[in-house]
Design a protein around this motif. Structure first.
Motif, mmCIF file in Angstrom:
data_model
loop_
_atom_site.group_PDB
_atom_site.id
_atom_site.type_symbol
_atom_site.label_atom_id
_atom_site.label_comp_id
_atom_site.label_asym_id
_atom_site.label_seq_id
_atom_site.Cartn_x
_atom_site.Cartn_y
_atom_site.Cartn_z
ATOM 1 N N SER A 81 19.084 46.601 23.103
ATOM 2 C CA SER A 81 19.024 45.239 22.587
ATOM 3 C C SER A 81 18.142 45.221 21.336
ATOM 4 O O SER A 81 16.999 45.692 21.371
ATOM 5 C CB SER A 81 18.456 44.289 23.646
ATOM 6 N N VAL A 82 18.671 44.690 20.245
ATOM 7 C CA VAL A 82 17.947 44.622 18.980
ATOM 8 C C VAL A 82 17.601 43.158 18.702
ATOM 9 O O VAL A 82 18.488 42.314 18.558
ATOM 10 C CB VAL A 82 18.796 45.192 17.824
ATOM 11 N N SER A 83 16.322 42.863 18.643
ATOM 12 C CA SER A 83 15.871 41.486 18.444
ATOM 13 C C SER A 83 15.775 41.139 16.967
ATOM 14 O O SER A 83 15.828 42.012 16.086
ATOM 15 C CB SER A 83 14.500 41.285 19.100
ATOM 16 N N LEU A 87 14.829 43.413 13.446
ATOM 17 C CA LEU A 87 15.485 43.401 12.136
ATOM 18 C C LEU A 87 14.509 43.047 11.028
ATOM 19 O O LEU A 87 14.667 43.505 9.889
ATOM 20 C CB LEU A 87 16.641 42.403 12.145
ATOM 21 N N ALA A 88 13.503 42.241 11.360
ATOM 22 C CA ALA A 88 12.509 41.841 10.359
ATOM 23 C C ALA A 88 11.706 43.031 9.851
ATOM 24 O O ALA A 88 11.077 42.956 8.791
ATOM 25 C CB ALA A 88 11.581 40.787 10.948
ATOM 26 N N LYS A 89 11.729 44.132 10.594
ATOM 27 C CA LYS A 89 11.048 45.347 10.153
ATOM 28 C C LYS A 89 11.882 46.132 9.147
ATOM 29 O O LYS A 89 11.377 47.049 8.509
ATOM 30 C CB LYS A 89 10.737 46.228 11.360
ATOM 31 N N VAL A 91 14.695 44.371 7.105
ATOM 32 C CA VAL A 91 15.064 43.507 5.985
ATOM 33 C C VAL A 91 14.127 42.313 5.920
ATOM 34 O O VAL A 91 13.385 42.023 6.864
ATOM 35 C CB VAL A 91 16.526 43.007 6.125
ATOM 36 N N ASP A 92 14.173 41.612 4.795
ATOM 37 C CA ASP A 92 13.307 40.449 4.585
ATOM 38 C C ASP A 92 13.866 39.255 5.355
ATOM 39 O O ASP A 92 14.685 38.486 4.846
ATOM 40 C CB ASP A 92 13.229 40.123 3.093
ATOM 41 N N THR A 93 13.442 39.100 6.594
ATOM 42 C CA THR A 93 13.923 38.017 7.434
ATOM 43 C C THR A 93 12.890 37.747 8.522
ATOM 44 O O THR A 93 11.828 38.380 8.555
ATOM 45 C CB THR A 93 15.292 38.361 8.062
ATOM 46 N N SER A 94 13.189 36.814 9.403
ATOM 47 C CA SER A 94 12.286 36.498 10.508
ATOM 48 C C SER A 94 13.103 35.942 11.664
ATOM 49 O O SER A 94 14.260 35.529 11.490
ATOM 50 C CB SER A 94 11.239 35.458 10.084
ATOM 51 N N ASP A 95 12.497 35.922 12.828
ATOM 52 C CA ASP A 95 13.182 35.381 13.994
ATOM 53 C C ASP A 95 13.568 33.921 13.761
ATOM 54 O O ASP A 95 14.688 33.504 14.069
ATOM 55 C CB ASP A 95 12.278 35.500 15.224
ATOM 56 N N GLU A 96 12.657 33.143 13.199
ATOM 57 C CA GLU A 96 12.933 31.725 12.952
ATOM 58 C C GLU A 96 14.072 31.544 11.964
ATOM 59 O O GLU A 96 14.971 30.712 12.174
ATOM 60 C CB GLU A 96 11.672 31.031 12.425
ATOM 61 N N TRP A 97 14.077 32.325 10.883
ATOM 62 C CA TRP A 97 15.107 32.204 9.839
ATOM 63 C C TRP A 97 16.492 32.475 10.423
ATOM 64 O O TRP A 97 17.447 31.746 10.167
ATOM 65 C CB TRP A 97 14.800 33.194 8.708
ATOM 66 N N ILE A 98 16.603 33.522 11.242
ATOM 67 C CA ILE A 98 17.891 33.885 11.827
ATOM 68 C C ILE A 98 18.322 32.863 12.872
ATOM 69 O O ILE A 98 19.473 32.405 12.882
ATOM 70 C CB ILE A 98 17.823 35.285 12.469
ATOM 71 N N TYR A 99 17.394 32.494 13.751
ATOM 72 C CA TYR A 99 17.758 31.608 14.862
ATOM 73 C C TYR A 99 18.197 30.231 14.375
ATOM 74 O O TYR A 99 19.169 29.668 14.878
ATOM 75 C CB TYR A 99 16.588 31.467 15.833
ATOM 76 N N TRP A 213 22.705 47.869 7.420
ATOM 77 C CA TRP A 213 21.529 47.303 8.075
ATOM 78 C C TRP A 213 20.417 46.941 7.089
ATOM 79 O O TRP A 213 19.338 46.513 7.488
ATOM 80 C CB TRP A 213 21.015 48.244 9.152
ATOM 81 N N THR A 214 20.703 47.089 5.796
ATOM 82 C CA THR A 214 19.768 46.605 4.782
ATOM 83 C C THR A 214 20.288 45.333 4.121
ATOM 84 O O THR A 214 19.654 44.809 3.210
ATOM 85 C CB THR A 214 19.531 47.679 3.705
ATOM 86 N N ASP A 215 21.451 44.859 4.552
ATOM 87 C CA ASP A 215 22.050 43.644 4.004
ATOM 88 C C ASP A 215 21.761 42.480 4.948
ATOM 89 O O ASP A 215 22.385 42.342 6.002
ATOM 90 C CB ASP A 215 23.561 43.833 3.835
#
Length: 333
Positions: A81-83, A87-89, A91-99, A213-215
């Motif tokens: 399972s990939v959280s 992914l934030a590690k 690419v430039d993203t966060s759990d909040e941004w994705i959710y 996985w960098t996109d």
């Protein structure tokens, strides 16, 4: 691009006790609930609606006397399972941004010895077990995937792994997000027009193989899984396929795909300076490429029209629908 909408009323027996569950399927995922039937509309999916609607009331004339119904389902997902934090590690993203944009917290990705075939076989066995149908009673296996382990097809390999001694017909259907719905409609056509009795429909994809996985625009959206249903012949009065609406528009292909790599920088030059066209280059495919905004515009423009058309063919009205079970969300940013 393709959009597909369908209505199905399942009748699924459990091995321990008889039930009338409501099942929703979207590509590789399955929603399953026991108890009271509710109408469900599915875009790139199917719906359950038996309590309030009889197929005999459909305004679409029956051309054949044979019906089809769902009698079993199964699913399988990889262990890993990939959280969003994982992914934030990368690419430039966060759990909040994705959710906030997708509703996704985690996705499953194959690892180790897992494969598309292993997931498909696991889901298929569960569907056969729920349906209480022997593998040697299968007449057809439809493998709906765009990421096969073998470009020549996976369905025959699934047939072998299941141990089908009567060698039922098995073939792949490649239609990306609409593949599973097309598999269901194809199963119904084989049953109604071809005299088949038990058709196993499997929807499975290992999208992680073709994701960059960098996109950030694509890697947050995709995962791996498999789902399967057993579609069985029945009397016309029990027919569970109420209506469907299928379309394809090749103009949208430029907005979503994984095209073959057309890099010509490695072309060989002959001694006289001319380009050699033989032998051909070894083929390879690009990662998933998606214009999220255009795909979203297509979905909100065409899917409602497709739902309305499927409703009309099924003899239902929009006000009679309790659930809208749609395909996975598309990132709009």
């Amino acid at each position: 691009m393709a959009n597909a909408t369908g209505f199905f009323t399942p009748s699924v027996p459990c091995l321990r006790r008889k039930i009338q569950p409501s099942i929703g399927i979207s590509r590789s995922g399955i929603c399953f609930s026991e108890g009271i039937f509710r109408r469900v509309v599915c875009s790139s999916g199917i719906e359950g609606a038996e309590k309030h609607f009889s197929p005999s009331k459909s305004r679409v004339p029956k051309l054949v006397s044979k019906g089809c119904k769902l009698v079993g389902c199964g699913s399988a997902v990889p262990i890993l399972s990939v959280s969003n934090d994982d992914l934030a590690k990368i690419v430039d993203t966060s759990d909040e941004w994705i959710y906030v944009r997708t509703g996704i917290r985690n996705r499953r990705v194959i690892s180790g010895k897992e494969s598309l075939k292993s997931l498909a076989v696991e889901a298929a066995r569960k569907a056969l077990e729920m349906a209480d149908v022997d593998r040697n009673d299968l007449d057809l296996i439809l493998m709906c995937t765009s990421t096969p382990d073998d470009l020549f097809g996976v369905a025959p390999q699934v047939q072998r792994e299941l141990g089908c001694t009567k060698t039922p017909l098995a073939y792949d259907i490649t239609a990306a997000c609409s593949g599973f719905v097309l598999g269901l409609v194809s199963a119904a056509c084989h049953i109604r027009g071809g005299g088949f009795r038990n058709v196993l429909v499997i929807g499975a994809d290992i999208i992680s193989r073709i994701v960059d996985w960098t996109d950030r625009g694509t890697c947050i959206l995709f995962g791996d899984a498999a789902g399967a249903v057993l579609v069985q012949a029945c009397d016309a009065e029990e027919d569970g396929l109420l209506g469907f609406d299928l379309h394809s528009d090749g103009e949208g292909g430029r907005h979503l795909g994984a095209p073959i790599n057309d890099d010509r920088t490695n072309d060989l030059l002959g001694s006289n300076g001319s380009v050699l066209d033989f032998p051909p280059k070894r083929s390879s495919y690009n990662c998933v490429q998606m214009n999220g905004k255009e795909v979203f515009r297509f979905a909100v423009r065409c899917v409602p029209q497709s739902i309305e058309s499927a409703l009309e063919k099924a003899g239902l009205t929009a006000s009679s629908i309790d659930w809208l079970l749609l395909h996975q969300v598309i990132d709009r940013k």
